[in-house]
Scaffold this active site. Structure first.
Site, PDB file in Angstrom:
ATOM      1  N   ASP A  13     -15.859  -0.688   0.353  1.00  0.00           N
ATOM      2  CA  ASP A  13     -15.058  -1.908   0.478  1.00  0.00           C
ATOM      3  C   ASP A  13     -14.859  -2.260   1.951  1.00  0.00           C
ATOM      4  OD1 ASP A  13     -13.326  -3.997   0.153  1.00  0.00           O
ATOM      5  OD2 ASP A  13     -11.727  -2.848  -0.800  1.00  0.00           O
ATOM      6  N   GLU A  62     -11.412 -10.118  -6.137  1.00  0.00           N
ATOM      7  CA  GLU A  62     -10.138  -9.593  -6.610  1.00  0.00           C
ATOM      8  C   GLU A  62      -8.970 -10.512  -6.261  1.00  0.00           C
ATOM      9  OE1 GLU A  62      -8.391  -6.339  -3.579  1.00  0.00           O
ATOM     10  OE2 GLU A  62     -10.389  -5.860  -4.299  1.00  0.00           O
ATOM     11  N   ARG A  80     -15.977   5.190  -4.861  1.00  0.00           N
ATOM     12  CA  ARG A  80     -15.856   4.362  -3.666  1.00  0.00           C
ATOM     13  C   ARG A  80     -15.497   5.254  -2.493  1.00  0.00           C
ATOM     14  NH1 ARG A  80     -11.217  -0.015  -2.036  1.00  0.00           N
ATOM     15  NH2 ARG A  80     -10.350   1.891  -1.147  1.00  0.00           N
ATOM     16  N   ARG A 110     -15.183  -9.705  -9.342  1.00  0.00           N
ATOM     17  CA  ARG A 110     -14.074  -8.741  -9.426  1.00  0.00           C
ATOM     18  C   ARG A 110     -12.736  -9.379  -9.816  1.00  0.00           C
ATOM     19  NH1 ARG A 110     -13.404  -4.117  -7.891  1.00  0.00           N
ATOM     20  NH2 ARG A 110     -11.755  -4.467  -6.351  1.00  0.00           N
ATOM     21  N   HIS A 155     -13.218  -5.192   2.753  1.00  0.00           N
ATOM     22  CA  HIS A 155     -11.921  -5.851   2.659  1.00  0.00           C
ATOM     23  C   HIS A 155     -11.830  -7.099   3.522  1.00  0.00           C
ATOM     24  CE1 HIS A 155      -7.768  -5.477   1.015  1.00  0.00           C
ATOM     25  NE2 HIS A 155      -8.457  -4.798   0.117  1.00  0.00           N
ATOM     26  N   TYR A 171      -8.433   0.965   7.063  1.00  0.00           N
ATOM     27  CA  TYR A 171      -8.250   0.517   5.686  1.00  0.00           C
ATOM     28  C   TYR A 171      -8.707   1.573   4.694  1.00  0.00           C
ATOM     29  CZ  TYR A 171      -9.243  -1.408   1.178  1.00  0.00           C
ATOM     30  OH  TYR A 171      -9.299  -1.561  -0.180  1.00  0.00           O
ATOM     31  N   GLU A 200     -18.326  -4.315  -1.207  1.00  0.00           N
ATOM     32  CA  GLU A 200     -17.239  -5.138  -1.744  1.00  0.00           C
ATOM     33  C   GLU A 200     -16.564  -5.980  -0.658  1.00  0.00           C
ATOM     34  OE1 GLU A 200     -12.814  -4.380  -3.678  1.00  0.00           O
ATOM     35  OE2 GLU A 200     -14.318  -2.787  -3.755  1.00  0.00           O
ATOM     36  N   TRP A 208      -6.932  -9.310   6.145  1.00  0.00           N
ATOM     37  CA  TRP A 208      -6.348  -8.070   5.657  1.00  0.00           C
ATOM     38  C   TRP A 208      -7.424  -7.012   5.440  1.00  0.00           C
ATOM     39  CZ3 TRP A 208      -6.001  -4.383   1.866  1.00  0.00           C
ATOM     40  CH2 TRP A 208      -4.819  -3.655   1.819  1.00  0.00           C
ATOM     41  N   GLU A 218     -12.729  -0.611 -11.626  1.00  0.00           N
ATOM     42  CA  GLU A 218     -12.000   0.203 -10.649  1.00  0.00           C
ATOM     43  C   GLU A 218     -10.851   0.925 -11.353  1.00  0.00           C
ATOM     44  OE1 GLU A 218      -9.857  -0.318  -6.278  1.00  0.00           O
ATOM     45  OE2 GLU A 218     -10.162  -2.067  -7.554  1.00  0.00           O
TER      46      GLU A 218
END
Length: 402
Positions: free
Chosen positions: A210, A262, A147, A283, A212, A159, A236, A402, A339
């Site tokens: 990602d 996630e 990643r 995820r 996020h 991030y 992601e 976030w 991951e």
């Protein structure tokens, strides 16, 4: 095989972990991970004050019945605190069952579907060149999937990027860090990162990225399309996923594979995404989605719709839940990738384990149960320290995802 004792252990060997330990009348104990990053004590209280009194005297072999009892019996269902607590109980019971039958947990799940579990590492940089160097480092370590994250020029505390000599760790001790976000700068910049990485490494290494949850669906579609020439393994968390139907817009605009989940806690959080073929990888995690028992049901639904698993595995997943994930990954047929962020040396000492990494893959080991233990006296030397995830704000000061 009645449960006669249970306790919750909270410790901080580098970062906070919440551990559930259940012991049977035979003296066999099992461990479960109940860590909820930034809200650890909420789960610890839920377990200590509400769940453990209900477990004493129950048959540890009745794993599915106990899961249903805790989920349906509470009336107020779902949510990260409840499901993390149930996950800890479920994982501890699978650990006990494996130990009593002297087999690793993956054998209880139908045996291995593969020889090892493909994992990906995190390569982060403050500049494109630093990200190139980080990817090269992970490739040298044997990773076949990486990643890649890169700081965005003009965006403070991007991030996924560590500060100074520190490795990236999202949880901050004390009050939450308030970071800055600019969608426009990110969209303009990120294609150049992967263009440079593909020029350097070609297509022999899988690259992941990602977002996020920081884009709108149409913005995510635009980013996905701009990254298509670089053949990402996945993009992601492109948008917040509370509104599952929003992923239809992303699907209409890009063929870049999408991964999400996630922060999901149950199968209901992802059913539409899976059934309408709006994602490629789910995820959800053992630790936050109700344990191994519920993860099996999510994977079974996903398999019907050509969706693979790709469970979250940052350092907020302690060694216990990482081991549980690896047993699940090894057994489930529609596994995609796992991951993997390496834990600190202190964490590894507190939680001795049987799992191992080699040539870009991992194996849970063949020790009975999960193959992870806890050194309780050592854990007690690392007391809990309050820590929180960052809060992102747009350039105008508005609180962002976030």
């Amino acid at each position: 095989m009645r449960i006669v004792d249970g306790k919750v252990i909270v410790c901080c060997p580098g970062r906070n972990f919440v551990v559930l330990k259940l012991t049977t009348e035979d003296g066999v104990y099992g461990l479960g991970d109940a860590t909820l990053n930034g809200r650890e004590l909420a789960v610890a209280s839920y377990l200590t004050d509400h769940v453990l009194p209900l477990l004493i005297g129950r048959d540890a072999r009745r794993i599915e019945d106990t899961w249903q009892y805790l989920y349906k019996g509470a009336y107020w269902r779902r949510g990260p605190v409840t499901m993390s607590a149930i996950a800890a109980v479920d994982t501890a019971l699978w650990d006990i069952r494996g130990k009593t039958l002297t087999v690793p947990v993956y054998q209880l799940l139908g045996g291995a579907s593969r020889d090892s579990v493909l994992v990906y590492g995190h390569a982060n940089g403050g500049t494109i060149e630093e990200t190139v160097q980080a990817v090269a480092h992970y490739a040298d370590l044997g990773y076949r999937a990486i990643r890649a994250q890169c700081a965005i020029p003009g965006v403070l505390h991007s991030y996924g990027v560590g500060r100074g000599e520190l490795a990236y760790e999202p949880a901050e001790k004390g009050r939450p860090l308030e970071s800055v976000w600019s969608t426009d700068r990110y969209i303009d910049f990120i294609p150049s990162v992967f263009e440079r990485l593909r020029k350097e490494f070609g297509f022999d290494v899988h690259l992941l990225h990602d977002v996020h949850h920081r884009l709108t669906p149409i913005e995510a579609g635009r980013v996905g399309r701009s990254l298509e020439p670089f053949r990402l393994f996945w993009l992601e968390d492109p948008v917040p996923a509370e509104l599952q139907s929003a992923f239809r817009i992303i699907r209409q605009h890009t063929t870049t594979p999408i991964a999400v989940g996630e922060v999901f806690n149950t199968i209901y959080d992802c059913a539409q995404l899976i059934e309408e073929h709006l994602i490629d990888y789910i995820r959800t995690t053992v630790i936050h989605a109700g344990g191994i028992s519920h993860m099996r049901k999510i994977a079974a639904l996903a398999e019907l719709h050509h969706v693979r698993t790709g469970s979250h595995g940052a350092t907020d997943n302690g060694p216990i839940s990482l081991a549980a994930a690896l047993h699940f990954d090894l057994a489930v047929h529609n596994f995609g990738i796992q991951e993997y962020m390496r834990h600190s040396d202190d964490t590894d000492r507190v939680f001795p384990h049987a799992y191992s990494f080699q040539n870009g893959t991992m194996h849970p080991g063949d020790a009975p149960g999960l193959g992870v233990d806890i050194d309780e006296p050592l854990a007690a030397t690392f007391p809990y320290e309050p820590a929180y995830l960052p809060v992102a704000r747009a350039l105008d000061g508005t609180v962002h995802s976030w």
